[in-house]
Design a protein around this motif. Structure first.
Motif, PDB file in Angstrom:
ATOM      1  N   VAL A  54       0.835  -1.180  -0.017  1.00 51.38           N
ATOM      2  CA  VAL A  54       0.047  -0.047  -0.030  1.00 51.38           C
ATOM      3  C   VAL A  54       0.977   1.156  -0.061  1.00 51.38           C
ATOM      4  O   VAL A  54       2.091   1.267   0.314  1.00 51.38           O
ATOM      5  N   ARG A  55       0.397   2.266  -0.596  1.00 49.36           N
ATOM      6  CA  ARG A  55       1.090   3.532  -0.465  1.00 49.36           C
ATOM      7  C   ARG A  55       0.722   4.481   0.889  1.00 49.36           C
ATOM      8  O   ARG A  55      -0.428   4.606   1.338  1.00 49.36           O
ATOM      9  N   CYS A  56       1.625   5.002   1.568  1.00 46.92           N
ATOM     10  CA  CYS A  56       1.458   5.509   2.739  1.00 46.92           C
ATOM     11  C   CYS A  56       1.221   7.081   2.298  1.00 46.92           C
ATOM     12  O   CYS A  56       1.274   7.606   1.161  1.00 46.92           O
ATOM     13  N   ARG A  57       0.764   7.773   3.203  1.00 47.88           N
ATOM     14  CA  ARG A  57       0.480   9.074   3.403  1.00 47.88           C
ATOM     15  C   ARG A  57       1.523   9.894   2.684  1.00 47.88           C
ATOM     16  O   ARG A  57       1.522  10.765   1.996  1.00 47.88           O
TER      17      ARG A  57
ATOM     18  N   ALA B 256       5.341  11.805   7.030  1.00 46.66           N
ATOM     19  CA  ALA B 256       4.122  12.807   6.414  1.00 46.66           C
ATOM     20  C   ALA B 256       3.712  13.680   7.618  1.00 46.66           C
ATOM     21  O   ALA B 256       3.822  13.089   8.879  1.00 46.66           O
ATOM     22  N   PRO B 257       3.617  14.986   7.844  1.00 43.70           N
ATOM     23  CA  PRO B 257       2.916  15.639   8.767  1.00 43.70           C
ATOM     24  C   PRO B 257       1.638  15.020   9.011  1.00 43.70           C
ATOM     25  O   PRO B 257       0.991  14.444   8.246  1.00 43.70           O
ATOM     26  N   PRO B 258       1.237  15.245  10.569  1.00 45.60           N
ATOM     27  CA  PRO B 258      -0.092  14.506  10.695  1.00 45.60           C
ATOM     28  C   PRO B 258      -1.160  15.299   9.976  1.00 45.60           C
ATOM     29  O   PRO B 258      -1.314  16.604  10.028  1.00 45.60           O
TER      30      PRO B 258
END
Ligand SMILES: [Zn+2]
Length: 118
Positions: A14-17, A93-95
């Motif tokens: 899967v691709r993360c944020r 990734a920033p929240p």
């Protein structure tokens, strides 16, 4: 919360944020861990060197169902595991905005008298 046995599924790419491709799988028979690991495969020793108390590496096995992540207890058994390993993904990734906002106020339970009719 339902945990499905991980043996059937294997890891999903899967691709993360943050844009990285990661492997996601529930690892473990009973207390399954929701593992999100970098898809980049590393030699076992290199992955072990990246381990931290809260960052584990995982033994990658290729099965007929696809990629399967296992606990890297191969480190304990032997020095060098011949299989590739992956390391837990640490998201850069920033929240993002919370998917679902929780109400910040909880209504007081004991407000006034509850109905006490018998
Ligand atoms: Zn990420």
């Amino acid at each position: 919360m339902t945990y499905r046995p991980s043996s059937s599924g294997g890891a999903r790419r899967v691709r993360c944020r943050c844009g990285r491709t990661v492997l996601r799988q529930l690892v473990g028979q009973r207390a399954a861990l929701d593992v999100v690991a970098n898809a980049d495969e590393l030699p076992a020793a290199a992955a072990a060197a990246l381990r931290e108390p809260n960052r584990l590496d995982w033994c990658v096995r290729a099965t007929k169902h696809g990629t399967d992540l296992r606990w890297a207890d191969c480190h304990r058994r032997r020095g060098d595991c011949p299989r590739p390993h992956v390391i837990d993904h640490q998201c850069t990734a920033p929240p993002g905005p919370p998917a679902r906002r929780r109400p910040t106020r909880t209504p007081p339970v004991s407000e006034g008298q509850l109905a006490l009719d018998a």
